[in-house]
Motif scaffolding. Sequence first.
Motif, short mmCIF file in Angstrom:
data_model
loop_
_atom_site.label_atom_id
_atom_site.label_comp_id
_atom_site.label_asym_id
_atom_site.label_seq_id
_atom_site.Cartn_x
_atom_site.Cartn_y
_atom_site.Cartn_z
N GLY A 19 0.85 -1.20 0.00
CA GLY A 19 0.00 0.00 0.00
C GLY A 19 0.88 1.24 0.00
N GLY A 21 1.77 3.20 -2.34
CA GLY A 21 1.52 4.23 -3.35
C GLY A 21 0.66 5.38 -2.85
N GLY A 23 -1.10 7.51 1.03
CA GLY A 23 -1.45 7.57 2.45
C GLY A 23 -0.38 7.08 3.42
N ILE A 24 -0.82 6.19 4.32
CA ILE A 24 0.03 5.69 5.40
C ILE A 24 1.24 4.93 4.85
CG2 ILE A 24 0.08 4.11 7.39
CD1 ILE A 24 -3.01 4.78 7.69
N ASP A 43 2.50 -1.87 -4.43
CA ASP A 43 1.12 -1.35 -4.49
C ASP A 43 0.54 -1.82 -5.82
OD1 ASP A 43 -0.28 1.36 -2.87
OD2 ASP A 43 -1.22 0.61 -4.72
N VAL A 70 -1.91 -7.49 -3.70
CA VAL A 70 -1.58 -8.27 -2.50
C VAL A 70 -2.62 -9.36 -2.18
CG1 VAL A 70 -0.17 -6.50 -1.36
CG2 VAL A 70 -2.65 -6.52 -0.99
N SER A 71 -3.73 -9.36 -2.92
CA SER A 71 -4.73 -10.41 -2.69
C SER A 71 -4.49 -11.64 -3.56
CB SER A 71 -6.14 -9.86 -2.92
OG SER A 71 -6.34 -9.55 -4.29
N ALA A 97 -1.57 -2.53 2.88
CA ALA A 97 -2.54 -2.22 1.82
C ALA A 97 -3.95 -2.58 2.29
CB ALA A 97 -2.20 -3.02 0.56
N ILE A 120 -8.71 -8.41 0.02
CA ILE A 120 -7.67 -7.36 -0.03
C ILE A 120 -7.16 -7.01 1.36
CG2 ILE A 120 -7.24 -4.94 -0.67
CD1 ILE A 120 -9.05 -5.37 -3.09
N THR A 147 -1.48 -3.64 9.32
CA THR A 147 -2.39 -2.52 9.59
C THR A 147 -3.80 -3.05 9.81
OG1 THR A 147 -1.06 -1.01 8.25
CG2 THR A 147 -3.31 -0.33 8.76
N ALA A 148 -4.25 -2.90 11.06
CA ALA A 148 -5.65 -3.20 11.37
C ALA A 148 -6.38 -1.85 11.33
CB ALA A 148 -5.75 -3.88 12.73
N TYR A 162 -15.42 -4.53 6.34
CA TYR A 162 -14.21 -3.87 6.82
C TYR A 162 -13.90 -4.29 8.26
CZ TYR A 162 -10.77 -0.13 7.51
OH TYR A 162 -9.61 0.56 7.76
N LYS A 166 -10.71 -6.44 9.63
CA LYS A 166 -9.72 -5.87 10.55
C LYS A 166 -9.69 -6.65 11.88
CE LYS A 166 -8.16 -2.67 7.76
NZ LYS A 166 -6.79 -2.72 7.23
N GLY A 193 -6.94 5.29 13.92
CA GLY A 193 -8.28 5.86 13.91
C GLY A 193 -8.47 6.65 12.63
N THR A 195 -7.80 8.89 9.86
CA THR A 195 -6.51 9.36 9.36
C THR A 195 -6.72 10.16 8.08
OG1 THR A 195 -5.51 7.38 10.29
CG2 THR A 195 -4.17 8.64 8.75
N VAL A 200 -9.49 10.60 2.32
CA VAL A 200 -10.33 11.06 3.44
C VAL A 200 -10.50 12.58 3.37
CG1 VAL A 200 -10.41 11.28 5.98
CG2 VAL A 200 -9.75 9.11 4.94
#
Length: 262
Positions: A19, A21, A23-24, A43, A70-71, A97, A120, A147-148, A162, A166, A193, A195, A200
């Motif tokens: 992931g 590419g 954000g986080i 990514d 990644v899936s 991701a 995913i 990442t949860a 989702y 998670k 939380g 982000t 977003v």
Amino acid sequence: MTTYTERSDFSGKTVLVTGAGSGIGREATLGFARRGALVFAADVNSEGLNQTLVLSEALAGSVRTKQVDVSKEAQVAGLLSYIEAESGRLDVAFNNAGITGGAYRIEDYPTDDFTRVLDINLKSVFLGLKYEVPLMLRSDGGSIVNTASVAALTGPGGMSAYAASKHGVHGLTRVAAMENAARGIRVNAIAPGWTETPMVVANSQQNPAFAELARKAIPAKRGATPAEIADAAIWLSSAEASYLHGHLLVVDGGMTIGGFEI
Ligand code: NAD
């Protein structure tokens, strides 16, 4: 005796970030590179990866990009083979991701969409662990962070896929930590939380009233920057967190404290 600087330095370390590419994941890629790592940035979005690469240019470490879904097991296996061929080792993996999926009540949730979110967000972490652990065992051990989300601890209405994915990431993290703690591999998770990633922020601009409500509900009265979440993942990956195994690090501005303000 190592110094604090050495304990948070990643020079000579090989790191995988998924992931990467946006954000986080992008901020984590840049953060690891700033600390001297060779980062394999993966990514599904090649354009996002190119932007991450450009941003990494002046940093101490280096970044190599790889377009991967990644899936898909064959692609994850190929990614780890590529890392082994290029670097011969893996010290840190950040399985990050993910997608949010649509918001529908369970009775209305399209089953194909549910499966896609699980593939995913959750199957990807299983596949990551499945191929990262053997390479880390062939290296000198390492650290894995998944990442949860705060949705691993709560039941947000409309977000069944989702939240299930998670919660699953949390469970997988604990099992992987149990299986690998004595083999020199630490496995932990972060639970971000709200982000303020580019997506977003764009959604907030479209629906400012909702964004205002969401921010007010957070004790810190603001969302996190992607870098604040990435920093927590980097710390958890570092030698400074050497006795943490199977931990879910909540990074949420107090969102899940659950008490009342007076
Ligand atoms: P983002 O959309 O900015 O980044 C996610 C990245 O994952 C994107 O670059 C996307 O292309 C990539 N990706 C999606 N599907 C993929 C696939 N099949 N294979 C490879 N890459 C894929 O969002 P983000 O907020 O940075 O999300 C990172 C992680 O943080 C996700 O797991 C997300 O669930 C989690 N998270 C985010 C928030 C938030 O408020 N932003 C809160 C809690 C948890």
